[in-house]
Design a protein around this motif. Structure first.
Motif, PDB file in Angstrom:
ATOM      1  N   LEU A  77       0.838  -1.195   0.000  1.00  0.00           N
ATOM      2  CA  LEU A  77       0.000   0.000   0.000  1.00  0.00           C
ATOM      3  C   LEU A  77       0.881   1.256   0.000  1.00  0.00           C
ATOM      4  O   LEU A  77       2.000   1.252   0.509  1.00  0.00           O
ATOM      5  CB  LEU A  77      -0.913   0.014   1.229  1.00  0.00           C
ATOM      6  N   SER A  78       0.345   2.317  -0.538  1.00  0.00           N
ATOM      7  CA  SER A  78       1.107   3.557  -0.650  1.00  0.00           C
ATOM      8  C   SER A  78       1.333   4.184   0.717  1.00  0.00           C
ATOM      9  O   SER A  78       0.419   4.256   1.554  1.00  0.00           O
ATOM     10  CB  SER A  78       0.364   4.543  -1.549  1.00  0.00           C
ATOM     11  N   ASN A  79       2.569   4.665   0.930  1.00  0.00           N
ATOM     12  CA  ASN A  79       2.912   5.347   2.167  1.00  0.00           C
ATOM     13  C   ASN A  79       2.930   6.868   1.982  1.00  0.00           C
ATOM     14  O   ASN A  79       3.275   7.607   2.894  1.00  0.00           O
ATOM     15  CB  ASN A  79       4.280   4.875   2.661  1.00  0.00           C
ATOM     16  N   THR A  80       2.549   7.319   0.798  1.00  0.00           N
ATOM     17  CA  THR A  80       2.469   8.749   0.507  1.00  0.00           C
ATOM     18  C   THR A  80       1.112   9.057  -0.096  1.00  0.00           C
ATOM     19  O   THR A  80       0.389   8.163  -0.558  1.00  0.00           O
ATOM     20  CB  THR A  80       3.575   9.175  -0.476  1.00  0.00           C
ATOM     21  N   ALA A  81       0.774  10.346  -0.106  1.00  0.00           N
ATOM     22  CA  ALA A  81      -0.520  10.772  -0.657  1.00  0.00           C
ATOM     23  C   ALA A  81      -0.419  12.247  -0.999  1.00  0.00           C
ATOM     24  O   ALA A  81       0.503  12.940  -0.563  1.00  0.00           O
ATOM     25  CB  ALA A  81      -1.639  10.523   0.354  1.00  0.00           C
ATOM     26  N   PRO A  82      -1.365  12.765  -1.787  1.00  0.00           N
ATOM     27  CA  PRO A  82      -1.369  14.196  -2.090  1.00  0.00           C
ATOM     28  C   PRO A  82      -1.481  15.029  -0.822  1.00  0.00           C
ATOM     29  O   PRO A  82      -1.898  14.542   0.236  1.00  0.00           O
ATOM     30  CB  PRO A  82      -2.608  14.366  -2.983  1.00  0.00           C
ATOM     31  N   GLY A  85      -2.617  17.065   2.172  1.00  0.00           N
ATOM     32  CA  GLY A  85      -3.881  17.097   2.896  1.00  0.00           C
ATOM     33  C   GLY A  85      -4.631  15.778   2.911  1.00  0.00           C
ATOM     34  O   GLY A  85      -5.747  15.707   3.449  1.00  0.00           O
ATOM     35  N   VAL A  86      -4.029  14.706   2.378  1.00  0.00           N
ATOM     36  CA  VAL A  86      -4.678  13.398   2.316  1.00  0.00           C
ATOM     37  C   VAL A  86      -3.840  12.391   3.108  1.00  0.00           C
ATOM     38  O   VAL A  86      -2.618  12.356   2.984  1.00  0.00           O
ATOM     39  CB  VAL A  86      -4.842  12.911   0.858  1.00  0.00           C
ATOM     40  N   ILE A  87      -4.490  11.558   3.911  1.00  0.00           N
ATOM     41  CA  ILE A  87      -3.803  10.552   4.708  1.00  0.00           C
ATOM     42  C   ILE A  87      -3.454   9.358   3.824  1.00  0.00           C
ATOM     43  O   ILE A  87      -4.306   8.873   3.072  1.00  0.00           O
ATOM     44  CB  ILE A  87      -4.675  10.089   5.884  1.00  0.00           C
ATOM     45  N   PRO A  88      -2.221   8.849   3.858  1.00  0.00           N
ATOM     46  CA  PRO A  88      -1.836   7.718   3.017  1.00  0.00           C
ATOM     47  C   PRO A  88      -2.672   6.464   3.292  1.00  0.00           C
ATOM     48  O   PRO A  88      -3.174   6.263   4.403  1.00  0.00           O
ATOM     49  CB  PRO A  88      -0.366   7.475   3.390  1.00  0.00           C
ATOM     50  N   ASP A  89      -2.798   5.618   2.275  1.00  0.00           N
ATOM     51  CA  ASP A  89      -3.588   4.400   2.394  1.00  0.00           C
ATOM     52  C   ASP A  89      -3.051   3.462   3.480  1.00  0.00           C
ATOM     53  O   ASP A  89      -3.827   2.771   4.149  1.00  0.00           O
ATOM     54  CB  ASP A  89      -3.622   3.657   1.053  1.00  0.00           C
ATOM     55  N   SER A  90      -1.719   3.418   3.645  1.00  0.00           N
ATOM     56  CA  SER A  90      -1.153   2.519   4.654  1.00  0.00           C
ATOM     57  C   SER A  90      -1.641   2.888   6.057  1.00  0.00           C
ATOM     58  O   SER A  90      -1.905   2.014   6.895  1.00  0.00           O
ATOM     59  CB  SER A  90       0.380   2.575   4.617  1.00  0.00           C
TER      60      SER A  90
END
Length: 506
Positions: free
Chosen positions: A167-172, A174-179
């Motif tokens: 699962l992704s540990n980064t995100a745009p 203001g968005v919480i990563p999926d991990s």
């Protein structure tokens, strides 16, 4: 009539819910600052946002303890609160990583922490209710085991989802990563199911049975009784309230006029608030007004002697723990690895190793949890707790002298031993001094001496490090190490002989 000896698996079942509770706490502790920062919080604002946890515990636990002492229905005495808290906590764990704004996240943290406290507080009293005194150290040690396991797995879950599941540990922005999101979802499910297991698989004694046990115990070992004079007790409560209110007001003025750290206001405004409550209740009692409010406030004044002695042990123990939790990353990166450049590989490698260190001490706590009752049976609870706290102190102090990852890992062994003992033995010593009718309430009040040192550590350690230690966080760990050792020595003065105060709670 005596409480029956429970089997290992019965104690396992009644403690299993703590796995879920600590799973939720670990996710909260490891990821809340990350969520706040992702949603736009400034670094200097994060401590204020975090204050929800200690303040919520300070308010919720005595109230839940008071009402759980007086509850009895189809689910029992404590188990209704386990279940209600688990449902609310699970919902909050699903909401938290989906918070659209910072203030929604901060509000959810308050709700989450209050809900976790609703489940957690009665678990301590549950052991005191169900186990004979000779098994209570084992019962609290079983809770320590599940706390250690839950902390290790819960803290590592985002890393597992990233490195094992993909699962992704980064995100745009203001968005919480999926991990992180999926870690909270799993945490919500684990929290609910683990507590549900305890609710289904455990039984409780009825209020009549508990009263019979208490009567029988006093017949076998009569307690020393202090008959408190009602008027004297009311005057003491009023005087205590006046002193707390004046102290809080004077210190708040000192903070204001000297432009000291604003977090200090929390400590002293809280002291003013408690002082005012004491004064109000003393006046209500002088008019023979007796209700839940007056009893809750008055019983803070009438704590058993053993509890007052243990309060100092808890204060220094948890002060040491919070110094470690707050400053280990900065101490390890700066003092041991010699870097403060947060963009460097060396800094981030060192910071990642801190998570390993924390995993080690939680793992050690789980591993030694069942060894502590063995040592306590051969010596005493006091001696065992003293040894464990001194081991923790030496572990923290050793960080000043080590220079590599192996040394840092070894330091955490002592901390893990102390952590296992802190989570079990003080409660075993305390439970034997408490009347069964107020077990939940006093276990909740005992939480004050976890919360207050957290607030003190968060407010004064930064000042000490800045003004006296040239902004070197390693000295906060040194202070914490000595605090552990002081706590260990104070343990030796704890008198576990039960003493009951009888007063008209009016």
């Amino acid at each position: 009539m005596q409480k029956r000896t429970l089997s290992f698996w019965e104690i396992w079942n009644m403690s299993f819910g703590f796995l879920g509770i600590q799973f939720g706490f670990a996710l909260q502790n490891a990821n809340t600052s990350r969520i706040f920062e992702t949603l736009g919080a400034n670094v200097e604002d994060i401590p204020i946002l975090w204050i929800a946890a200690p303040v919520t515990g300070l308010v919720v636990q005595p109230i839940i303890g008071y009402f759980s002492d007086r509850t009895w229905n189809r689910l029992g005495r404590r188990r209704p609160y386990f279940l209600i808290g688990a449902i609310l906590s699970s919902i909050a764990l699903f909401i938290m990583p989906n918070s659209p704004t910072l203030w929604v996240a901060a509000g959810t943290l308050w709700i989450m922490d209050a809900s976790i406290n609703i489940s957690m507080e009665p678990f301590r009293a549950f052991v005191g209710d169900n186990l004979p005194e000779r098994q209570r150290t084992l019962g609290f040690s079983m809770q320590s085991f599940f706390i250690g396991i839950g902390a290790v797995v819960g803290s590592a879950l985002p890393w597992v989802f990233t490195n094992w599941i993909g699962l992704s540990n980064t995100a745009p922005e203001g968005v919480i990563p999926d991990s992180v999101k999926w870690s909270f979802y799993v945490g919500g499910v684990v929290f609910f199911l683990a507590v549900l297991w305890t609710v289904i698989k455990s039984k409780e004694y009825s209020p009549a049975e508990l009263a019979a046990f208490e009567k029988r115990r006093l017949e076998i070992s009569p307690a020393k009784v202090d008959a408190l004079d009602k008027i004297k007790n009311i005057r003491t409560q009023l005087l205590s309230g006046v002193i707390m209110t004046l102290t809080g007001a004077v210190m708040s003025a000192v903070i204001y006029f000297n432009d000291l750290t604003k977090e200090l206001y929390i400590l002293f405004i809280g002291l003013i608030f408690i002082g005012l409550l004491f004064m109000i209740v003393s006046q209500l009692r002088s008019k023979d007004i007796r209700n839940g409010f007056t009893i809750i406030i008055t019983d803070m004044l009438n704590m058993p002697g053993t509890m007052k002695q243990l309060a100092w042990v808890q204060f220094f123990s948890w002060f040491a723990l919070f110094s470690m939790w707050i400053y280990t990353t900065q101490a390890v990166t700066g003092h041991v690895f010699g870097t403060r450049d947060t963009t460097s590989i060396l800094y981030n490698d060192a910071a990642d190793w801190v998570t390993i260190m924390f995993g080690v001490y939680n793992g050690v706590a789980a591993a030694v949890a069942f060894l502590l009752p063995v040592l306590a049976r051969r010596t005493s609870n006091k001696f065992t707790h003293m040894l464990a706290l001194v081991a923790g102190g030496l572990g923290l102090l050793s960080i000043y002298f080590v220079s590599d990852k192996i040394g840092l890992t070894m330091a955490m062994i002592g901390v893990g031993i102390a952590w296992a003992s802190i989570l079990s033995i003080p409660y075993a010593m305390l439970s034997g001094s408490l009347p069964s009718a107020k077990m939940g309430y006093y276990m909740g009040v005992f939480n004050f001496f976890i919360v207050i040192p957290q607030i003190v550590a968060a407010t004064i350690l930064g000042f000490l490090v800045k003004e006296y230690f040239n902004n070197e966080p390693i000295y906060a760990l040194v202070i914490g190490g000595f605090a552990f050792i002081i706590a260990g020595l104070l343990t030796l003065r704890v008198n576990t002989q039960r003493k009951i105060d009888i007063s008209e709670q009016k």
